[in-house]
Write an enzyme that holds these catalytic residues in place. Structure first.
Site, PDB file in Angstrom:
ATOM      1  N   ASP A  47      -1.036   5.963   8.414  1.00  0.00           N
ATOM      2  CA  ASP A  47      -1.216   4.588   8.118  1.00  0.00           C
ATOM      3  C   ASP A  47      -0.290   3.540   7.609  1.00  0.00           C
ATOM      4  O   ASP A  47       0.971   4.118   7.373  1.00  0.00           O
ATOM      5  CB  ASP A  47      -2.187   4.772   6.739  1.00  0.00           C
ATOM      6  CG  ASP A  47      -2.918   3.660   6.255  1.00  0.00           C
ATOM      7  OD1 ASP A  47      -3.590   2.947   6.786  1.00  0.00           O
ATOM      8  OD2 ASP A  47      -2.665   3.390   5.150  1.00  0.00           O
ATOM      9  N   ASP A  49      -0.438   0.371   5.602  1.00  0.00           N
ATOM     10  CA  ASP A  49      -0.145  -0.415   4.168  1.00  0.00           C
ATOM     11  C   ASP A  49      -0.452   0.766   3.168  1.00  0.00           C
ATOM     12  O   ASP A  49      -1.581   1.261   3.138  1.00  0.00           O
ATOM     13  CB  ASP A  49      -1.426  -1.494   4.215  1.00  0.00           C
ATOM     14  CG  ASP A  49      -1.278  -2.578   5.258  1.00  0.00           C
ATOM     15  OD1 ASP A  49       0.086  -2.902   5.276  1.00  0.00           O
ATOM     16  OD2 ASP A  49      -2.007  -3.109   5.832  1.00  0.00           O
ATOM     17  N   GLN A  91      -7.123  -3.335  10.254  1.00  0.00           N
ATOM     18  CA  GLN A  91      -6.364  -4.620  10.090  1.00  0.00           C
ATOM     19  C   GLN A  91      -7.667  -5.603  10.341  1.00  0.00           C
ATOM     20  O   GLN A  91      -7.876  -6.690  11.015  1.00  0.00           O
ATOM     21  CB  GLN A  91      -5.454  -5.109  10.623  1.00  0.00           C
ATOM     22  CG  GLN A  91      -4.228  -3.997  10.647  1.00  0.00           C
ATOM     23  CD  GLN A  91      -3.565  -4.366   9.457  1.00  0.00           C
ATOM     24  OE1 GLN A  91      -3.597  -5.600   8.576  1.00  0.00           O
ATOM     25  NE2 GLN A  91      -2.854  -3.412   8.697  1.00  0.00           N
ATOM     26  N   CYS A 132     -17.718  -0.579  14.424  1.00  0.00           N
ATOM     27  CA  CYS A 132     -17.081  -0.350  15.655  1.00  0.00           C
ATOM     28  C   CYS A 132     -16.733   1.162  15.402  1.00  0.00           C
ATOM     29  O   CYS A 132     -16.826   1.828  14.421  1.00  0.00           O
ATOM     30  CB  CYS A 132     -15.654  -0.916  15.788  1.00  0.00           C
ATOM     31  SG  CYS A 132     -14.524  -0.649  14.262  1.00  0.00           S
ATOM     32  N   ASP A 161      -3.267   7.104   2.414  1.00  0.00           N
ATOM     33  CA  ASP A 161      -3.271   7.035   1.204  1.00  0.00           C
ATOM     34  C   ASP A 161      -4.640   6.816   0.480  1.00  0.00           C
ATOM     35  O   ASP A 161      -4.985   6.855  -0.498  1.00  0.00           O
ATOM     36  CB  ASP A 161      -2.436   5.848   0.574  1.00  0.00           C
ATOM     37  CG  ASP A 161      -2.950   4.565   1.156  1.00  0.00           C
ATOM     38  OD1 ASP A 161      -3.531   4.334   2.367  1.00  0.00           O
ATOM     39  OD2 ASP A 161      -3.307   3.384   0.335  1.00  0.00           O
TER      40      ASP A 161
END
Length: 255
Positions: A47, A49, A91, A132, A161
């Site tokens: 991942d 961020d 995102q 999606c 995370d």
């Protein structure tokens, strides 16, 4: 379903640049390599961020990219071990209009500039209402990353995370390791298959698991070896196991 090359993804990186990337962190490119034979993982999916870089909500500014402590060195250990790396990231800021595709591309390019090259970027640009198949916790990004890296999800491990990362990995059949942040919910931590303190610890966990499967490195044959012992007959008995150990890695032993 997945963003194509050019929409939010940095340019492809040549694999022959990896040795320079390892050297920049003073990591021996062969230090963590495993002997031929069974391998637990082919690839590590990460991942973005909160795992690789500080979590700046809906970040469209490359200047705000800040790698987490030890991230570059940890990734270089994976590269040195011959593992392929992919970023799998939601995102939704793109769908919500918080940043443009070009801004996302520049942010991702900055991530690579600071952390080294990744073999694949898999990005979901959709919002949660879109329904999606690629937005984590759906497994689409994991399947796409494995396919792009020429392997299967079962030979991948995902490091993230939050619970959505763990669920996406499990739904695809991949292993998972959580590196929680203060924003991670306690219930997500409790449900994670494996929890470690940070990305360097996750990398150690992955390499340790692989070492258990790979076993010890094969002993290099050393040709003819001369072994010298003391005169006492008892020394022959005492040194026997040591001589057998030497013989295991030699073509011939002369005593």
């Amino acid at each position: 379903m997945f963003t194509p090359r050019g929409v939010g993804n940095p340019p492809a990186v040549r694999r022959d640049h990896e040795r320079d990337q390892c050297r920049s962190a003073r990591v021996d490119p062969g230090a963590d390599r495993f002997p031929p034979g069974p391998r637990l993982f082919d690839a590590v999916l990460l991942d973005r961020d909160g795992t690789l870089v500080e979590d700046v909500p809906y970040n469209g500014d490359p200047e705000k990219v800040r790698p987490l402590p030890g991230a570059r060195e940890a990734l270089d250990r994976l590269r040195a071990a011959g593992l392929r790396l992919a970023v799998v990231t939601n995102q939704s800021g793109l769908a919500r209009g918080f940043f443009t595709a070009d801004q996302l591309r520049r942010v991702n390019a900055r991530v690579e500039e600071l952390l080294g090259p990744f073999d694949s970027w898999q990005i979901c640009p959709h919002g949660e209402p879109d329904g999606c198949a690629c937005r984590k916790p759906a497994p689409g990004l994991v399947h796409a990353a494995a396919a792009a890296l020429g392997t299967t999800p079962r030979r991948c491990v995902l490091v993230g995370d939050i619970g959505a990362d763990m669920i996406a990995a499990g739904a695809a059949g991949a292993a998972a390791v959580m590196v929680p942040t203060p924003a991670t919910r306690p219930a997500e931590v409790a449900a994670a298959p494996r929890v470690v303190a940070d990305l360097p610890a996750a990398v150690t966990e992955i390499l340790d698991r692989m070492a258990l499967v790979a076993g010890p490195a094969p002993t290099r044959r050393r040709g003819r070896v001369l072994v010298v012992r003391s005169d006492a007959a008892g020394d022959v008995l005492v040194t026997g196991p040591g001589i057998r150990a030497v013989a295991a890695g030699a073509d011939r032993v002369v005593l």
